[in-house]
Write an enzyme that holds these catalytic residues in place. Structure first.
Site, mmCIF file in Angstrom:
data_model
loop_
_atom_site.group_PDB
_atom_site.id
_atom_site.type_symbol
_atom_site.label_atom_id
_atom_site.label_comp_id
_atom_site.label_asym_id
_atom_site.label_seq_id
_atom_site.Cartn_x
_atom_site.Cartn_y
_atom_site.Cartn_z
ATOM 1 N N SER A 139 0.855 -1.184 0.000
ATOM 2 C CA SER A 139 0.000 0.000 0.000
ATOM 3 C C SER A 139 0.889 1.231 0.000
ATOM 4 O O SER A 139 2.022 1.188 0.505
ATOM 5 C CB SER A 139 -0.888 0.026 1.253
ATOM 6 O OG SER A 139 -1.539 1.276 1.407
ATOM 7 N N TYR A 152 -1.523 -0.145 10.662
ATOM 8 C CA TYR A 152 -1.709 -0.528 9.255
ATOM 9 C C TYR A 152 -0.540 -0.057 8.412
ATOM 10 O O TYR A 152 0.013 -0.819 7.603
ATOM 11 C CB TYR A 152 -3.022 0.034 8.707
ATOM 12 C CG TYR A 152 -3.215 -0.283 7.245
ATOM 13 C CD1 TYR A 152 -3.452 -1.592 6.834
ATOM 14 C CD2 TYR A 152 -3.132 0.716 6.271
ATOM 15 C CE1 TYR A 152 -3.608 -1.902 5.484
ATOM 16 C CE2 TYR A 152 -3.286 0.412 4.932
ATOM 17 C CZ TYR A 152 -3.521 -0.894 4.542
ATOM 18 O OH TYR A 152 -3.655 -1.187 3.199
#
Length: 253
Positions: A139, A152
C-alpha cells in the site's frame, strides 16, 4: 497455458477481480478465503474458464495454511505465481484511541499470514524456477503515513521491505518478487475498516475516481506476464486525483 496462480483473499475486492482476470487469461487457480459460500460461488463461476481449487482458510492460522497447501494435488501442485492479497485495515482512530485487538489482528493477517503463506509455497515456486513470481500487495501507506494509519502503515512498510529482502534471498532461483502498492481504492476493504459504515465509505470515494479492483487485477496480470528475465521490484499506483498532503503542523494559537 498450464500455469497455476495462488490468490489469497479471493472472495472480494482485489482478490475476486484478480481471480476473474487470470481465469480469463487461462491460468489455473488456487483461491483462498475465509468464507466458504463465496469461494463456492467463485469456483462455480470460473469453472467453465479454467481449473479452480478453492481452499477455505484464515491465513492467521499457520497450521491450517500449511496443511491446506500440503494437500494440493495435480494440476495445482505446481505453483507458478503467488499473489499475497489477503490483508485488512481496522479502525481509523489515533493510536491513543485504538483497540489493541485490532492492532494484533492487522499484524497477524498482514504480516504473519503473508509470511506463512509465502514460506509454505516457496519450495514449489523455486521448483517452478524461471518465470515464477511472488507478488505482494502492499500500500502507499507503507511509504506515506497518515493520521489513523498507525499499525496498518507499519504492516505495509513490512510488506515492502520483506518483498525486497526476499528478492535478495531468491537471487539465482529464477523466482521474481514484486510489491504492488495501491493508493485510494474502492472496495469492501473500507467497509471492513469502518465496521460497515456505508456513509463513511460513500464520503471517502465521492468524486475521487478511486482505483477499482479491475485496475489492480489487470496490473497484476501485466506483472505476471513480464518476460522471465525482468523483475518489477515495486510499483506504486494512485488515482490521478490523489496526491500527498502538506505536512501537518499543530500551532499554539
Amino acid at each position: 497455458m498450464n500455469k497455476t496462480a495462488v490468490i489469497t483473499g479471493a472472495t472480494s475486492g482485489f482478490g475476486l477481480a484478480t481471480a476473474r482476470e487470470f481465469a480469463a487469461a487461462g491460468w489455473n487457480l488456487v483461491l483462498t478465503g475465509r468464507r466458504q459460500q463465496r469461494l463456492d460461488e467463485i469456483g462455480k463461476e470460473l469453472a467453465d474458464k479454467t481449473q479452480v481449487a478453492t481452499l477455505v482458510m484464515d491465513v492467521c492460522d499457520s497450521v491450517a495454511v500449511l496443511k491446506a497447501f500440503d494437500e494440493l494435488a495435480a494440476p495445482f501442485d505446481k505453483i507458478d505465481l503467488l499473489i499475497n492479497n489477503a490483508g485488512l485495515a481496522l479502525g481509523t482512530q489515533g493510536a491513543q484511541e485504538c483497540d489493541l485487538a485490532d492492532w494484533h489482528t492487522m499484524i497477524d493477517t498482514n504480516i504473519k499470514g503473508l509470511t506463512t503463506v509465502t514460506h509454505a509455497l516457496l519450495p514449489r515456486l523455486i521448483e517452478s524456477g524461471e518465470g515464477s513470481s511472488i507478488i505482494n500487495i502492499g500500500s502507499i501507506a507503507g511509504s506515506w503515513p497518515y493520521p489513523g494509519g498507525n499499525v496498518y502503515c507499519g504492516t505495509k512498510a513490512f510488506v515492502e521491505q520483506f518483498s525486497l529482502a526476499l528478492r535478495c534471498d531468491l537471487a539465482g532461483t529464477g523466482v521474481r518478487v514484486s510489491c504492488l502498492a495501491p493508493g485510494l481504492s474502492e472496495s469492501e476493504f473500507t467497509l471492513v475498516r469502518t465496521g460497515g459504515d456505508q456513509q463513511a465509505y460513500d464520503n471517502l470515494y465521492n468524486g475521487a475516481h478511486a482505483i477499482q479492483p479491475d485496475d489492480i487485477a489487470s496490473t497484476l496480470l501485466w506483472l505476471a506476464n513480464q518476460p522471465s528475465h525482468l523483475n518489477i521490484n515495486t510499483l506504486e499506483i494512485m488515482p490521478v486525483r490523489q496526491s500527498w498532503s502538506p505536512f501537518a503542523i499543530k500551532r499554539d494559537i
